[in-house]
Design an enzyme around this catalytic site. Structure first.
Site, PDB file in Angstrom:
ATOM      1  N   ASP A 142       0.850  -1.188   0.000  1.00  0.00           N
ATOM      2  CA  ASP A 142       0.000   0.000   0.000  1.00  0.00           C
ATOM      3  C   ASP A 142       0.887   1.240   0.000  1.00  0.00           C
ATOM      4  O   ASP A 142       1.897   1.312   0.706  1.00  0.00           O
ATOM      5  CB  ASP A 142      -0.914  -0.008   1.237  1.00  0.00           C
ATOM      6  CG  ASP A 142      -2.071   0.961   1.091  1.00  0.00           C
ATOM      7  OD1 ASP A 142      -3.229   0.505   0.994  1.00  0.00           O
ATOM      8  OD2 ASP A 142      -1.827   2.191   1.067  1.00  0.00           O
ATOM      9  N   ILE A 143       0.508   2.239  -0.777  1.00  0.00           N
ATOM     10  CA  ILE A 143       1.304   3.464  -0.896  1.00  0.00           C
ATOM     11  C   ILE A 143       1.266   4.287   0.401  1.00  0.00           C
ATOM     12  O   ILE A 143       2.153   5.104   0.648  1.00  0.00           O
ATOM     13  CB  ILE A 143       0.802   4.298  -2.103  1.00  0.00           C
ATOM     14  CG1 ILE A 143       1.869   5.237  -2.618  1.00  0.00           C
ATOM     15  CG2 ILE A 143      -0.487   5.051  -1.763  1.00  0.00           C
ATOM     16  CD1 ILE A 143       1.529   5.885  -3.951  1.00  0.00           C
ATOM     17  N   ASN A 177     -13.043  -3.512   2.318  1.00  0.00           N
ATOM     18  CA  ASN A 177     -14.058  -2.468   2.380  1.00  0.00           C
ATOM     19  C   ASN A 177     -14.999  -2.593   1.190  1.00  0.00           C
ATOM     20  O   ASN A 177     -14.586  -3.026   0.106  1.00  0.00           O
ATOM     21  CB  ASN A 177     -13.402  -1.084   2.376  1.00  0.00           C
ATOM     22  CG  ASN A 177     -12.518  -0.878   3.600  1.00  0.00           C
ATOM     23  OD1 ASN A 177     -12.854  -1.306   4.700  1.00  0.00           O
ATOM     24  ND2 ASN A 177     -11.380  -0.217   3.412  1.00  0.00           N
ATOM     25  N   GLU A 199     -12.185   3.237  -1.319  1.00  0.00           N
ATOM     26  CA  GLU A 199     -11.763   4.355  -2.176  1.00  0.00           C
ATOM     27  C   GLU A 199     -11.486   3.921  -3.600  1.00  0.00           C
ATOM     28  O   GLU A 199     -11.719   4.682  -4.537  1.00  0.00           O
ATOM     29  CB  GLU A 199     -10.499   5.009  -1.598  1.00  0.00           C
ATOM     30  CG  GLU A 199     -10.751   5.759  -0.300  1.00  0.00           C
ATOM     31  CD  GLU A 199      -9.461   6.208   0.355  1.00  0.00           C
ATOM     32  OE1 GLU A 199      -8.396   6.084  -0.271  1.00  0.00           O
ATOM     33  OE2 GLU A 199      -9.541   6.666   1.504  1.00  0.00           O
ATOM     34  N   VAL A 200     -10.930   2.731  -3.738  1.00  0.00           N
ATOM     35  CA  VAL A 200     -10.566   2.241  -5.078  1.00  0.00           C
ATOM     36  C   VAL A 200     -11.592   1.181  -5.500  1.00  0.00           C
ATOM     37  O   VAL A 200     -11.719   0.143  -4.844  1.00  0.00           O
ATOM     38  CB  VAL A 200      -9.137   1.665  -5.090  1.00  0.00           C
ATOM     39  CG1 VAL A 200      -8.801   1.127  -6.475  1.00  0.00           C
ATOM     40  CG2 VAL A 200      -8.125   2.720  -4.650  1.00  0.00           C
ATOM     41  N   HIS A 214     -10.242  -5.605  -3.376  1.00  0.00           N
ATOM     42  CA  HIS A 214      -8.923  -5.820  -2.776  1.00  0.00           C
ATOM     43  C   HIS A 214      -9.059  -6.146  -1.302  1.00  0.00           C
ATOM     44  O   HIS A 214      -9.988  -5.716  -0.633  1.00  0.00           O
ATOM     45  CB  HIS A 214      -8.011  -4.603  -2.972  1.00  0.00           C
ATOM     46  CG  HIS A 214      -8.586  -3.307  -2.503  1.00  0.00           C
ATOM     47  ND1 HIS A 214      -9.533  -2.617  -3.223  1.00  0.00           N
ATOM     48  CD2 HIS A 214      -8.381  -2.585  -1.379  1.00  0.00           C
ATOM     49  CE1 HIS A 214      -9.866  -1.519  -2.577  1.00  0.00           C
ATOM     50  NE2 HIS A 214      -9.197  -1.470  -1.435  1.00  0.00           N
ATOM     51  N   HIS A 250      -6.974  -5.897   2.245  1.00  0.00           N
ATOM     52  CA  HIS A 250      -5.843  -5.289   2.955  1.00  0.00           C
ATOM     53  C   HIS A 250      -5.263  -6.338   3.911  1.00  0.00           C
ATOM     54  O   HIS A 250      -6.007  -6.883   4.738  1.00  0.00           O
ATOM     55  CB  HIS A 250      -6.301  -4.100   3.807  1.00  0.00           C
ATOM     56  CG  HIS A 250      -6.827  -2.940   3.044  1.00  0.00           C
ATOM     57  ND1 HIS A 250      -6.119  -1.763   2.894  1.00  0.00           N
ATOM     58  CD2 HIS A 250      -8.009  -2.747   2.413  1.00  0.00           C
ATOM     59  CE1 HIS A 250      -6.856  -0.892   2.209  1.00  0.00           C
ATOM     60  NE2 HIS A 250      -7.997  -1.464   1.907  1.00  0.00           N
TER      61      HIS A 250
HETATM   62  P1  5GP Z   1      -9.783   1.202   0.101  1.00  0.00           P
HETATM   63  O1  5GP Z   1     -10.039   2.437   0.895  1.00  0.00           O
HETATM   64  O2  5GP Z   1     -10.334   1.288  -1.301  1.00  0.00           O
HETATM   65  O3  5GP Z   1     -10.190  -0.058   0.826  1.00  0.00           O
HETATM   66  O4  5GP Z   1      -8.204   1.077  -0.006  1.00  0.00           O
HETATM   67  C1  5GP Z   1      -7.481   1.619  -1.075  1.00  0.00           C
HETATM   68  C2  5GP Z   1      -6.022   1.570  -0.687  1.00  0.00           C
HETATM   69  O5  5GP Z   1      -5.273   1.774  -1.846  1.00  0.00           O
HETATM   70  C3  5GP Z   1      -5.626   2.651   0.323  1.00  0.00           C
HETATM   71  O6  5GP Z   1      -5.080   2.053   1.496  1.00  0.00           O
HETATM   72  C4  5GP Z   1      -4.594   3.473  -0.438  1.00  0.00           C
HETATM   73  O7  5GP Z   1      -3.522   3.902   0.369  1.00  0.00           O
HETATM   74  C5  5GP Z   1      -4.128   2.512  -1.526  1.00  0.00           C
HETATM   75  N1  5GP Z   1      -3.693   3.177  -2.752  1.00  0.00           N
HETATM   76  C6  5GP Z   1      -4.346   4.169  -3.419  1.00  0.00           C
HETATM   77  N2  5GP Z   1      -3.667   4.533  -4.517  1.00  0.00           N
HETATM   78  C7  5GP Z   1      -2.554   3.737  -4.556  1.00  0.00           C
HETATM   79  C8  5GP Z   1      -1.464   3.643  -5.464  1.00  0.00           C
HETATM   80  O8  5GP Z   1      -1.359   4.352  -6.465  1.00  0.00           O
HETATM   81  N3  5GP Z   1      -0.510   2.712  -5.184  1.00  0.00           N
HETATM   82  C9  5GP Z   1      -0.586   1.898  -4.086  1.00  0.00           C
HETATM   83  N4  5GP Z   1       0.412   1.018  -3.909  1.00  0.00           N
HETATM   84  N5  5GP Z   1      -1.603   1.965  -3.215  1.00  0.00           N
HETATM   85  C10 5GP Z   1      -2.582   2.872  -3.442  1.00  0.00           C
END
Ligand code: 5GP
Length: 119
Positions: free
Chosen positions: A29-30, A86, A94-95, A99, A101
Site C-alpha cells: 500500500d502506498i 471495504n 476508495e478504489v 482488494h 488489505h
Molecule cells: P480502500 O479504501 O479502497 O479499501 O483502499 C485503497 C487503498 O489503496 C488505500 O489504502 C490506499 O492507500 C491505496 N492506494 C491508493 N492509490 C494507490 C497507489 O497508487 N498505489 C498503491 N500502492 N496503493 C494505493
C-alpha cells in the site's frame, strides 16, 4: 475508465509487487497504516465484493490463500494480522477494484475502534 489498480496491474503505474500470478497480484500500500500493509488484488476488475459472482468465488478464495502466504513470508503470521475488505461508500472503499488489505507488524486496535464515526 480503468481504476488505479488496473493501471498498476498493467504496469502503467509503479508499485512494489510481492506476488503476481494470472489471477491475483499483491503490492504494498502506498500509504501504509502498519509495518506490513499489502493489497491483495484480483487481476479481474471486479469493483466490489457485492459484485462477486458465484463464478468468482474461487478467485476470492485464492486472494485469501495469497494473503496467508504473504503474511508468512512477511513474518507476521505467528503474531497475527488483520485482513480487511471495504465495500463501497459506507465501507470506506476508495478504489473501485476488489482488494484485501493485509495489515500487520504491530498490535492493532479493536475492530470497532476503527469503525468510529469519521466526523
Ligand atoms: P480502500 O479504501 O479502497 O479499501 O483502499 C485503497 C487503498 O489503496 C488505500 O489504502 C490506499 O492507500 C491505496 N492506494 C491508493 N492509490 C494507490 C497507489 O497508487 N498505489 C498503491 N500502492 N496503493 C494505493
Amino acid at each position: 475508465m480503468a481504476s488505479i489498480f488496473e493501471m498498476i496491474i498493467a504496469g502503467e503505474i509503479p508499485a512494489e509487487f510481492i506476488h503476481r500470478d494470472k489471477e491475483v497480484v499483491a503490492f504494498r500500500d502506498i500509504n501504509p497504516v502498519a509495518p506490513v500493509h499489502v493489497l491483495v488484488v484480483p487481476t479481474k476488475p471486479i469493483p466490489t465484493i457485492d459484485d462477486v459472482t458465484d463464478a468468482d468465488i474461487p478467485v476470492v478464495g485464492r486472494m485469501y490463500a495469497v494473503a496467508r502466504d504473504i503474511a508468512r513470508s512477511e513474518g507476521v503470521a505467528e503474531q497475527g494480522y488483520r485482513l480487511v475488505m471495504n465495500c463501497r461508500d459506507h465501507g470506506g472503499q476508495e478504489v473501485p477494484h476488489l482488494h484485501l488489505h493485509l495489515i500487520g507488524g504491530r498490535q492493532l486496535g479493536p475492530m470497532v475502534g476503527s469503525c468510529v464515526d469519521p466526523d
